[in-house]
Design a protein around this motif. Sequence first.
Motif, PDB file in Angstrom:
ATOM      1  N   THR A  28      -6.772  49.450  39.528  1.00  0.00           N
ATOM      2  CA  THR A  28      -6.446  50.663  40.230  1.00  0.00           C
ATOM      3  C   THR A  28      -7.718  51.525  40.563  1.00  0.00           C
ATOM      4  OG1 THR A  28      -6.238  52.157  38.540  1.00  0.00           O
ATOM      5  CG2 THR A  28      -4.367  51.114  39.219  1.00  0.00           C
ATOM      6  N   ASP A  29      -9.062  51.055  40.145  1.00  0.00           N
ATOM      7  CA  ASP A  29     -10.214  51.848  40.448  1.00  0.00           C
ATOM      8  C   ASP A  29     -11.080  51.111  41.274  1.00  0.00           C
ATOM      9  OD1 ASP A  29     -10.606  49.614  38.383  1.00  0.00           O
ATOM     10  OD2 ASP A  29     -12.184  50.845  37.551  1.00  0.00           O
ATOM     11  N   VAL A  30     -10.677  49.824  41.797  1.00  0.00           N
ATOM     12  CA  VAL A  30     -11.471  48.814  42.685  1.00  0.00           C
ATOM     13  C   VAL A  30     -10.663  49.049  44.250  1.00  0.00           C
ATOM     14  CG1 VAL A  30     -12.286  46.839  43.238  1.00  0.00           C
ATOM     15  CG2 VAL A  30     -12.635  47.843  40.855  1.00  0.00           C
ATOM     16  N   ASP A  31     -11.339  48.952  45.381  1.00  0.00           N
ATOM     17  CA  ASP A  31     -10.659  48.891  46.457  1.00  0.00           C
ATOM     18  C   ASP A  31      -9.994  47.448  46.360  1.00  0.00           C
ATOM     19  OD1 ASP A  31     -10.965  47.649  49.423  1.00  0.00           O
ATOM     20  OD2 ASP A  31     -10.724  49.821  49.511  1.00  0.00           O
ATOM     21  N   PRO A  32      -8.755  47.359  46.847  1.00  0.00           N
ATOM     22  CA  PRO A  32      -8.197  45.801  47.064  1.00  0.00           C
ATOM     23  C   PRO A  32      -9.038  44.725  47.665  1.00  0.00           C
ATOM     24  CG  PRO A  32      -6.461  47.558  47.347  1.00  0.00           C
ATOM     25  CD  PRO A  32      -7.942  48.156  47.416  1.00  0.00           C
ATOM     26  N   GLN A  33      -9.867  45.174  48.728  1.00  0.00           N
ATOM     27  CA  GLN A  33     -10.491  44.261  49.404  1.00  0.00           C
ATOM     28  C   GLN A  33     -11.953  43.866  48.483  1.00  0.00           C
ATOM     29  OE1 GLN A  33      -9.778  43.163  52.388  1.00  0.00           O
ATOM     30  NE2 GLN A  33      -7.790  44.187  52.440  1.00  0.00           N
ATOM     31  N   GLU A  34     -12.281  44.622  47.653  1.00  0.00           N
ATOM     32  CA  GLU A  34     -13.346  44.281  46.765  1.00  0.00           C
ATOM     33  C   GLU A  34     -12.879  43.712  45.260  1.00  0.00           C
ATOM     34  OE1 GLU A  34     -15.759  47.551  46.551  1.00  0.00           O
ATOM     35  OE2 GLU A  34     -16.002  47.783  48.653  1.00  0.00           O
ATOM     36  N   ARG A  35     -11.665  43.302  45.170  1.00  0.00           N
ATOM     37  CA  ARG A  35     -11.373  42.964  43.619  1.00  0.00           C
ATOM     38  C   ARG A  35     -11.634  41.676  43.293  1.00  0.00           C
ATOM     39  NH1 ARG A  35      -5.354  45.580  43.641  1.00  0.00           N
ATOM     40  NH2 ARG A  35      -5.899  47.669  43.609  1.00  0.00           N
TER      41      ARG A  35
END
Length: 171
Positions: A28-35
């Motif tokens: 939840t602490d990371v942008d979905p595009q960067e996971r």
Amino acid sequence: MIGKDIAIAALVRAFFKYYVTGLLETQTDVDPQERFEPKNIKRIMLDRYENISKHFNQEAFYALSRMNYEADEIEPLLKDFASGNTTDVDLVRFACRTDELFNVMVAEYKRNFLNLLAGRIETEDEHVNAYTRLPDLGEMDIDLAENIINRMAARAYELGKASQASPEIKK
């Protein structure tokens, strides 16, 4: 029939691929595009190092036992083997049944873990070209192998998602 070396390599790969996917998808602490970016994969591997090995050993014991023992033979052998000092790694070694199979499993564990520490989830083609080959390990029923590998993938994903939600989860 399928070679046990192929089945073990697929089993280990399935664990890492789906465990890490479960971890990454629930961040939840990371942008979905960067996971799935290498930097994030590396970070999550380092953050969850102890949980990963613990969960792998627990799941691998059951999977490897099914690959290498008949249902009616494992219980008495395990009773003779296990003691108060038996570790998860000892149980995995027991489940492998032979040192050769255990060594292949360890090599695959290290290979997959190092790829993830480098920020990479191995592709199918990379896996086929790199897995540890030892055809002398023998063969097993392909349907059983697929069942065991699919169960490992499902459990790994579930554990990864649960670990991300609660890093200290006990399963």
